[in-house]
Design an enzyme around this catalytic site. Structure first.
Site, PDB file in Angstrom:
ATOM      1  N   GLU A 114      24.679  30.311  24.904  1.00 31.73           N
ATOM      2  CA  GLU A 114      25.966  31.221  25.905  1.00 31.73           C
ATOM      3  C   GLU A 114      26.338  30.704  26.964  1.00 31.73           C
ATOM      4  OE1 GLU A 114      23.540  34.946  27.188  1.00 31.73           O
ATOM      5  OE2 GLU A 114      22.594  34.266  25.346  1.00 31.73           O
ATOM      6  N   LYS A 116      26.761  30.018  31.082  1.00 29.96           N
ATOM      7  CA  LYS A 116      26.131  30.725  32.314  1.00 29.96           C
ATOM      8  C   LYS A 116      27.310  31.280  33.371  1.00 29.96           C
ATOM      9  CE  LYS A 116      22.492  29.224  35.318  1.00 29.96           C
ATOM     10  NZ  LYS A 116      23.228  29.816  36.601  1.00 29.96           N
ATOM     11  N   ASP A 118      29.159  32.302  36.667  1.00 30.46           N
ATOM     12  CA  ASP A 118      28.754  31.988  37.801  1.00 30.46           C
ATOM     13  C   ASP A 118      29.259  33.075  38.907  1.00 30.46           C
ATOM     14  OD1 ASP A 118      28.373  30.688  40.161  1.00 30.46           O
ATOM     15  OD2 ASP A 118      30.132  29.373  40.206  1.00 30.46           O
ATOM     16  N   TYR A 225      24.511  40.008  29.774  1.00 28.09           N
ATOM     17  CA  TYR A 225      23.813  38.785  29.041  1.00 28.09           C
ATOM     18  C   TYR A 225      22.385  39.090  28.412  1.00 28.09           C
ATOM     19  CZ  TYR A 225      22.297  37.733  33.495  1.00 28.09           C
ATOM     20  OH  TYR A 225      21.505  37.916  34.823  1.00 28.09           O
ATOM     21  N   LYS A 320      22.790  22.996  33.723  1.00 27.75           N
ATOM     22  CA  LYS A 320      23.981  23.133  34.574  1.00 27.75           C
ATOM     23  C   LYS A 320      24.865  21.767  34.671  1.00 27.75           C
ATOM     24  CE  LYS A 320      22.705  24.894  38.730  1.00 27.75           C
ATOM     25  NZ  LYS A 320      23.118  26.116  39.454  1.00 27.75           N
ATOM     26  N   CYS A 414      52.872  14.898  67.117  1.00 29.31           N
ATOM     27  CA  CYS A 414      53.311  16.124  66.225  1.00 29.31           C
ATOM     28  C   CYS A 414      54.162  15.815  65.085  1.00 29.31           C
ATOM     29  CB  CYS A 414      53.246  17.459  67.144  1.00 29.31           C
ATOM     30  SG  CYS A 414      53.727  18.955  66.066  1.00 29.31           S
ATOM     31  N   CYS A 417      57.156  18.352  66.118  1.00 25.65           N
ATOM     32  CA  CYS A 417      57.923  18.530  67.436  1.00 25.65           C
ATOM     33  C   CYS A 417      57.862  17.233  68.142  1.00 25.65           C
ATOM     34  CB  CYS A 417      57.449  19.850  68.130  1.00 25.65           C
ATOM     35  SG  CYS A 417      55.742  19.488  68.865  1.00 25.65           S
ATOM     36  N   CYS A 432      48.257  19.883  69.002  1.00 22.30           N
ATOM     37  CA  CYS A 432      49.396  19.942  69.596  1.00 22.30           C
ATOM     38  C   CYS A 432      49.492  20.867  70.453  1.00 22.30           C
ATOM     39  CB  CYS A 432      50.533  19.884  68.552  1.00 22.30           C
ATOM     40  SG  CYS A 432      52.225  20.330  69.377  1.00 22.30           S
ATOM     41  N   CYS A 438      56.831  24.658  69.619  1.00 31.75           N
ATOM     42  CA  CYS A 438      56.538  23.800  68.205  1.00 31.75           C
ATOM     43  C   CYS A 438      56.642  24.750  67.061  1.00 31.75           C
ATOM     44  CB  CYS A 438      55.164  23.242  68.385  1.00 31.75           C
ATOM     45  SG  CYS A 438      54.479  22.309  66.753  1.00 31.75           S
TER      46      CYS A 438
HETATM   47  S1  IVH Z   1      19.466  35.043  31.145  1.00 31.61           S
HETATM   48  C1  IVH Z   1      15.279  36.107  31.471  1.00 31.61           C
HETATM   49  N1  IVH Z   1      21.957  34.311  30.671  1.00 31.61           N
HETATM   50  O1  IVH Z   1      21.654  32.805  35.949  1.00 31.61           O
HETATM   51  C2  IVH Z   1      16.681  35.798  31.232  1.00 31.61           C
HETATM   52  N2  IVH Z   1      21.176  34.402  32.994  1.00 31.61           N
HETATM   53  O2  IVH Z   1      18.443  31.723  36.798  1.00 31.61           O
HETATM   54  C3  IVH Z   1      17.374  35.775  32.759  1.00 31.61           C
HETATM   55  N3  IVH Z   1      23.240  33.664  34.458  1.00 31.61           N
HETATM   56  O3  IVH Z   1      20.744  34.615  38.232  1.00 31.61           O
HETATM   57  C4  IVH Z   1      18.860  35.604  32.548  1.00 31.61           C
HETATM   58  N4  IVH Z   1      24.810  33.769  32.863  1.00 31.61           N
HETATM   59  O4  IVH Z   1      22.145  35.694  36.757  1.00 31.61           O
HETATM   60  C5  IVH Z   1      21.044  34.700  31.598  1.00 31.61           C
HETATM   61  N5  IVH Z   1      24.358  33.960  30.121  1.00 31.61           N
HETATM   62  C6  IVH Z   1      23.218  34.282  31.138  1.00 31.61           C
HETATM   63  C7  IVH Z   1      23.550  33.958  32.388  1.00 31.61           C
HETATM   64  C8  IVH Z   1      22.551  34.139  33.225  1.00 31.61           C
HETATM   65  C9  IVH Z   1      24.392  33.815  33.853  1.00 31.61           C
HETATM   66  C10 IVH Z   1      22.240  33.787  35.585  1.00 31.61           C
HETATM   67  C11 IVH Z   1      21.503  34.987  36.083  1.00 31.61           C
HETATM   68  C12 IVH Z   1      20.500  34.144  36.905  1.00 31.61           C
HETATM   69  C13 IVH Z   1      20.736  32.797  36.837  1.00 31.61           C
HETATM   70  C14 IVH Z   1      19.670  32.312  35.915  1.00 31.61           C
END
Ligand code: IVH
Length: 682
Positions: A114, A116, A118, A225, A320, A414, A417, A432, A438
Site C-alpha cells: 500500500e 505510504k 506523507d 491504514y 522509501k 539592480c 532600477c 538593492c 526601486c
Molecule cells: S502501518 C504497525 N501503513 O509511516 C503498523 N504506516 O513508520 C504501523 N505511514 O509514522 C504503520 N502510510 O504513520 C502504515 N499505509 C501505511 C502508512 C503508514 C504512512 C506512516 C505511519 C508511521 C510511518 C511508519
C-alpha cells in the site's frame, strides 16, 4: 417546537447531514446545493442551541469547530504506536521477504502493498461506533489529544455505519492534498503570513491549531491504514473478514472510513517489486504526497509469530522512494528583487520533466550558494524533488563541466532600477539599497503596509496596489491616505483589479478603519528592515509613542528586549532619513495611532523580568507572556542573573528548577503571579 419534536428533528437532520457529508467527502458527489446544505446545518445548530441537552457529542455541527485549546492534553496510547523499519534499498526488501518466508516456514500467506502517506499519524478511538478520542503519534507512547481538531476533518467519521467492533482504534495519516495545500499557501502569502514548506508541515501545524474553527477551514483528509483491535476484542476471532489486514480495511470502508483504493495483495517478491516500480513512477499523479510503499503480512494471526523488534513489527516494512534527480543545462541566471530589496538569484534551466511537472526555474538562494556550489557558465545543474513540492538545485553535474569555464559571477546592479547592489558584512546575499525608488520595493512595501497583520486594508490587494503605483497615484505608504473616491473610480477599466464606485467606497472605508489600528501594528506596517511583528510590538511598548521611538539612538534601541544591534541600527537609520520623517508626519496628520493606548499597559510589574515555563491553567504560554508585558513586566527566554522571577506552570522540567535555585531566582506559581498583578504589588 416542543422537546419531543426537537428530538425527532435533530435525529433527522443529523442523519441527512451525515449522509450528504459522506457522499461529498468520500464519493465526491453533491446531492444538494451548498445553500440547501448550509440551511440544514444552520437549522441543526439553532435547535441544539435551543435544546442544549439534545446536542450529541458526535453531532455534525462539531465539524465547523469553535473549541479553543490553550494547550493539548497529553495522553498515553493504550497500545504503543509503533513505527516501521524502513529502507531505500530494494535488496533489503528482498531480504525482508526471504526472512519472512523462512520464519513462516511453509505456512501459506500473502502480503499487502500500500502507499505510504506523507502526513501525520494519528490514532482514533471508537467505542460503540462513536469517536471518543483522537491522539497524535507523539513519541509513540504519549501523544497530544487533538480530538477537537480531528472532528473538523470531514473524512473522520464521528459515528460509524453498519457493523463494527465495540472497541477499537483506527490508525491512519492526516494528509493535506496538493491542490488544497497550494490554495492555502497562496492565501497565506497574500495575507502576509509565511507559507508552509510542504503539505506534511501544514498538516501537522493544522492539527496543533488552538482554534478548531481555523482547523475546520483547512481541507485536511484522514486516510486509514490500520485497525488496532484489543487482544480480547471478539470480532477478530469470530469474523473471517477480520482475519486479514486487507479484510479489516475493507470492513473499515463499510463503516465509513476513507481507505486507499490502491492497496494490492501480493504473493511474491516479483509482485512486490512491480508494485514499487509502478508507484515510483506514478506517485506524482496522486492528489496527495506519498514517500514510499508499505509492505505488510496480510494474515493477522501470523503477526504474533513474527513478533516485534525494539521499535517496529517484524511483519511489515516501508520502502522509501529516493528523491528524484535530473541534470539539465543552466541557460542563464536572473535576479528577483523583494520588498526589502533582497536580491534572489534564479537559475533559468532548459525545461526538464521532474516528478510530474516541467521545471524551468529554480532558486539559487543567494550569492553564497552560487559561490559554494561553484556554478560556472555552461554548467549542467543537478535538480532534485523530494517530499517538498519545490525543486531544489543540489549541485553541479561535473560530467558536463567545460574546460576553462568561468564562474557565473553575480549581478553588480539592480535588475529593476540599475542601482549598484551592496552586500553587508556577514550577509549571504546582496540587496538593492535604493529602497525609496526601486519599483518592486515600493510595491512590496505597500503590500506589506496593507497586509492583514499590519493595517489590514483588505480591499487593497497586490494587483490594486500595483495599479495605483503604475498610475502614479501612490509612491509611498502615506500617499494612500490622500486617495479620494474621485481619483479611484474608473482606474484599470480593462483589468480584473478595476475600481468602480463600490470598490472605491470599500477602499475609503478600509483606510478609515485603519486609523484605529493600534500603534504596535503601525510600527510593524512601516516596513523597517528586520522589524517583524514581535519586534515592532516590543519597540512600541518600550518607547510608548512615535516621537520617543523616532528620536531614540541606536544604543537606546538596542536596550529593548529581542532587539539586536543590527535591528537597532536599521531602525535608527530608517528614522534618520528626512523623507521617512516626512512620511511619519503625514501618517500622523492622516490620523493613524501614534502612541500606545494607555489602557493597554498597566504598570504593575515595574519592569521586572520573568522567565515562563510549563503549562498554565488560565493562559496559553503566549497569552501569559502578553499578560506580563501588558502589566509592565518583561519576558525573557532564558534564566540569567537578570531574571527576577521564574513563573512555573505544570510540567516544568527539573533542570529549570535546579538552575533557578542555583541562581537564587524566586520560583512563583500562576496564582502567585495573578496575586502580584491584582494587588498592585510593587
Ligand atoms: S502501518 C504497525 N501503513 O509511516 C503498523 N504506516 O513508520 C504501523 N505511514 O509514522 C504503520 N502510510 O504513520 C502504515 N499505509 C501505511 C502508512 C503508514 C504512512 C506512516 C505511519 C508511521 C510511518 C511508519
Amino acid at each position: 417546537m416542543d422537546y419531543a419534536q426537537a428530538r425527532t428533528r435533530i435525529a433527522e437532520l443529523t442523519q441527512l447531514i451525515d449522509h450528504y457529508n459522506y457522499e461529498y467527502y468520500m464519493n465526491d458527489r453533491s446531492e444538494v446545493s451548498d445553500f440547501e446544505f448550509d440551511g440544514l446545518l444552520r437549522e441543526l445548530i439553532d435547535l441544539e442551541k435551543q435544546f442544549p441537552d439534545l446536542a450529541q457529542p458526535d453531532s455534525p455541527t462539531r465539524r465547523v469547530g469553535g473549541e479553543v485549546n490553550k494547550t493539548f492534553r497529553q495522553v498515553a496510547h493504550r497500545f504503543p504506536m509503533l513505527s516501521l523499519g524502513n529502507t531505500y534499498s530494494i535488496e533489503e526488501i528482498e531480504e525482508f521477504e526471504a526472512r519472512t518466508r523462512r520464519l513462516l516456514d511453509g505456512t501459506s500467506f500473502s502480503y499487502t502493498c500500500e502507499l505510504k502517506y506523507d502526513g501525520v499519524a494519528i490514532g482514533l478511538t471508537y467505542r460503540d461506533g462513536r469517536l471518543v478520542q483522537a491522539v497524535t503519534r507523539g513519541n509513540g507512547t504519549v501523544g497530544d489529544d487533538i480530538t477537537s481538531n480531528a472532528v473538523t476533518i470531514k473524512t473522520i467519521p464521528l459515528r460509524l455505519k453498519g457493523e463494527y467492533p465495540a472497541d477499537f482504534e483506527a490508525r491512519g495519516e492526516v494528509v493535506y492534498p496538493f491542490a488544497e495545500f497550494e490554495a492555502m499557501n497562496r492565501q497565506r502569502v497574500a495575507e502576509g503570513d509565511e507559507p508552509f514548506a510542504n503539505p506534511r508541515n501544514a498538516a501537522s501545524g493544522s492539527l496543533k491549531l488552538q482554534d478548531s474553527a481555523e482547523c475546520a477551514r483547512r481541507k485536511l483528509q484522514f486516510c486509514m491504514y490500520f485497525m488496532m483491535l484489543p487482544p480480547d476484542e471478539p470480532t477478530a476471532a469470530t469474523e473471517p473478514m477480520f482475519a486479514t489486514h486487507s479484510g479489516r480495511l475493507e470492513a473499515a470502508k463499510q463503516m465509513g472510513f476513507k481507505v486507499q483504493p490502491y492497496i494490492k495483495e501480493c504473493r511474491d517478491i516479483n509482485e512486490i517489486k512491480a508494485y514499487i516500480d509502478y508507484w515510483d513512477r506514478e506517485r506524482w499523479n496522486l492528489p496527495f504526497g506519498i514517500d514510499g510503499i508499505v509492505i505488510k503480512v496480510n494474515q493477522c494471526a501470523l503477526w504474533d509469530k513474527l513478533g516485534l523488534t525494539a521499535k517496529s513489527p517484524r511483519w511489515a516494512i516501508a520502502y522509501k522512494f529516493k528523491a528524484e534527480r535530473v541534470s539539465t543545462p543552466l541557460e542563464s541566471v536572473s535576479y528577483q528583487v523583494g520588498r526589502t530589496g533582497v536580491v534572489t538569484p534564479v537559475a533559468n534551466l532548459r525545461p526538464v520533466w521532474l516528478g510530474g511537472t516541467t521545471v524551468r526555474r529554480a532558486t539559487l538562494n543567494n550569492a553564497d550558494f552560487i559561490e559554494k556550489t561553484d556554478i560556472r557558465h555552461g554548467d549542467w545543474l543537478l535538480v532534485e524533488k523530494g517530499g517538498e513540492i519545490i525543486p531544489k538545485v543540489v549541485g553541479v553535474d561535473m560530467e558536463h563541466r567545460l574546460p576553462g569555464a568561468a564562474p557565473v559571477g553575480y549581478a553588480t546592479n539592480c535588475p529593476e532600477c540599475g542601482t549598484t547592489l551592496v552586500r553587508a558584512d556577514g550577509e549571504a546575499g546582496f540587496y538593492c539599497p535604493n529602497s525609496d525608488h526601486c519599483p518592486p520595493q515600493i510595491v512590496g512595501r505597500l503590500e506589506h503596509f496593507a497586509s492583514r497583520k499590519a493595517m489590514n486594508l483588505e480591499s487593497l490587494g497586490p494587483e490594486r496596489l500595483e495599479m495605483l503605483y503604475r498610475a502614479g497615484l501612490v509612491t509611498n505608504i502615506a500617499d494612500l491616505y490622500d486617495l479620494t473616491p474621485e481619483r479611484l473610480i474608473g482606474l484599470g477599466a480593462d483589468s480584473a483589479a478595476s475600481i468602480q464606485q463600490k470598490g472605491a467606497a470599500a477602499i475609503m472605508a478600509a483606510l478609515e478603519t485603519s486609523r484605529q489600528v493600534p500603534f504596535e501594528r503601525v510600527v510593524f506596517a512601516l516596513g523597517i528592515r528586520f522589524v517583524g511583528e514581535v519586534g515592532a510590538k516590543k519597540l512600541a511598548r518600550y518607547f510608548g509613542d512615535i516621537d520617543s521611538l523616532m528620536n531614540a539612538t541606536a544604543l537606546e534601541l538596542a536596550m529593548v528586549e529581542d532587539v539586536g544591534e543590527v535591528t537597532a541600527n536599521a531602525v535608527s537609520e530608517w528614522f534618520a532619513r528626512p523623507e521617512h520623517r516626512e512620511i511619519v508626519e503625514r501618517l500622523r496628520r492622516a490620523g493613524l495611532q501614534m502612541k500606545v493606548e494607555t489602557s493597554q499597559v498597566v504598570d504593575r510589574l515595574g519592569g521586572r523580568t520573568f522567565v515562563v515555563s510549563g503549562v498554565f491553567d488560565n493562559f496559553s504560554r503566549d497569552e501569559i507572556k502578553t499578560h506580563i508585558e501588558q502589566h509592565g513586566g518583561r519576558v525573557s527566554g532564558s534564566l540569567s542573573g537578570k531574571t527576577d522571577f521564574l513563573l512555573a506552570g505544570e510540567k516544568m522540567g527539573p533542570e529549570k528548577r535546579k538552575k533557578a535555585e542555583k541562581l537564587n531566582i524566586p520560583i512563583i506559581s500562576e496564582s502567585d503571579y495573578l496575586a502580584m498583578v491584582d494587588d498592585a504589588w510593587m
